[in-house]
Design an enzyme around this catalytic site. Structure first.
Site, short mmCIF file in Angstrom:
data_model
loop_
_atom_site.label_atom_id
_atom_site.label_comp_id
_atom_site.label_asym_id
_atom_site.label_seq_id
_atom_site.Cartn_x
_atom_site.Cartn_y
_atom_site.Cartn_z
N SER A 59 13.11 -12.78 3.18
CA SER A 59 14.54 -12.59 3.40
C SER A 59 15.30 -12.52 2.08
O SER A 59 16.45 -12.07 2.05
CB SER A 59 15.11 -13.75 4.24
OG SER A 59 14.76 -15.00 3.67
N ASP A 97 6.22 -16.58 1.86
CA ASP A 97 6.00 -15.41 2.71
C ASP A 97 5.08 -14.40 2.04
O ASP A 97 5.28 -14.04 0.86
CB ASP A 97 7.32 -14.70 3.00
CG ASP A 97 7.87 -14.99 4.38
OD1 ASP A 97 7.10 -15.50 5.23
OD2 ASP A 97 9.05 -14.70 4.62
N LYS A 126 2.81 -17.68 4.74
CA LYS A 126 3.24 -17.26 6.08
C LYS A 126 3.03 -15.77 6.24
O LYS A 126 3.30 -14.99 5.31
CB LYS A 126 4.72 -17.60 6.32
CG LYS A 126 5.20 -17.23 7.73
CD LYS A 126 6.58 -17.79 8.03
CE LYS A 126 7.68 -16.96 7.40
NZ LYS A 126 7.77 -15.59 7.99
N GLU A 128 3.26 -12.44 9.38
CA GLU A 128 3.94 -12.07 10.63
C GLU A 128 3.01 -11.35 11.59
O GLU A 128 2.12 -10.60 11.18
CB GLU A 128 5.13 -11.16 10.33
CG GLU A 128 6.26 -11.83 9.57
CD GLU A 128 7.46 -10.92 9.40
OE1 GLU A 128 8.40 -11.36 8.72
OE2 GLU A 128 7.47 -9.80 9.95
N GLU A 195 10.74 -16.71 16.39
CA GLU A 195 12.08 -16.19 16.08
C GLU A 195 12.63 -15.35 17.22
O GLU A 195 11.97 -14.45 17.72
CB GLU A 195 12.04 -15.37 14.80
CG GLU A 195 13.41 -14.82 14.40
CD GLU A 195 13.45 -14.23 13.01
OE1 GLU A 195 14.53 -13.74 12.61
OE2 GLU A 195 12.42 -14.25 12.32
#
Length: 278
Positions: A59, A97, A126, A128, A195
């Protein structure tokens, strides 16, 4: 208004947060607090305020770099900011991330990328998505790299998902999310971010897994919560997600706002169960 506690300060009596400690918190039913963090100064503040986990999220592409999505963020960007956060942190658990394009090609690529973030100071990486990612999670965890998985709205797949939309609204997609969550836990993921999902779906996933789930726009039933730091300090640009709360309102300082966030997560006063979506 000061942002900086003493560089060597640590919360009184606060021991380093480890993976074992996070598991103990989960078993005991103590909610886990997490915020994004991108630099040493804020790492000191968040750590001193008692935040359990610092997430160096991709982000940063939107928050710090002014980009329209997380997709252009590079592994070099991520390693730099992980290193900055690690320098300022004393006791929180640090998660980095893996950015878009840094783990999708092969297990060897994922290992190389994860190594870069771990060597920069991350305690965990992390990634996704579900389905194919379970094999990558298994590969990394078998080699001693703790992994946090991420399901629901996965920003690196925002174009494939058709924008920033709630995921798992129909039974078929909810079933897929539950299946992927179980597969990721079975593969060795130690934590799972959920999320922008219906609270009923996240509650079912949380109840079925032995690992902590961390919600963002996913209801109160997760084992913990995460927000983008700049959003919860009222520094976000444009339309903010409905589930975000500006903790600076009425706060005497940045650290006080963050301490209130931690307290509200721990007592489940945050998030508001009625607010989801963008």
């Amino acid at each position: 208004m000061s942002v900086h506690p003493s560089p060597d300060a640590a919360p009184a009596g606060r021991k380093p947060i480890t993976l074992h400690r996070l598991r103990e918190m989960h078993v005991a039913g103590e909610p886990i607090s997490m915020l994004t963090c991108y630099d040493a100064a804020f790492a000191r503040v968040l750590d001193h305020a008692g935040v359990d986990c610092l997430l160096i999220g991709d982000s940063l592409g939107m928050v710090l770099q002014g980009l329209g999505s997380t997709l252009p963020v590079t592994l070099t960007d991520m390693a730099y900011h992980v290193r900055c956060v690690a320098q300022g942190n004393r006791s929180a658990w640090v998660i980095g991330d893996l950015p878009f394009g840094s783990y999708q090609q092969s297990h060897a690529q994922a290992m190389e990328s994860a190594t870069a973030l771990m060597q920069a100071g991350a305690h965990m990486v992390k990634l996704e998505g579900g389905g194919w990612t379970a094999d990558t999670v298994r590969f990394l965890t078998q080699r001693g790299i703790p992994v946090c998985a991420h399901l629901g709205l996965t920003p690196q797949s925002v174009h494939a998902l058709g924008g920033y939309r709630i995921q798992g609204r129909d039974e078929a997609s909810a079933t897929t999310l539950r299946l992927h969550a179980q597969q990721l836990a079975d593969a060795g993921a130690a934590m799972l971010v959920l999320e922008l999902m219906p609270s009923a779906v996240t509650a079912a996933i949380t109840a079925s897994l032995p690992i902590p789930t961390i919600g963002i726009g996913a209801g109160v039933d997760c084992a913990g919560q995460v927000l983008v730091l700049h959003d919860m300090l009222g520094l976000g640009h444009g339309k903010q997600p409905r589930f975000v709360r500006d903790f600076m309102q009425g706060a005497a300082s940045i650290e006080a706002a963050i301490a209130t966030y931690v307290a509200d997560v721990k007592t489940r006063r945050f998030p508001d169960p009625t607010l989801h979506g963008y």
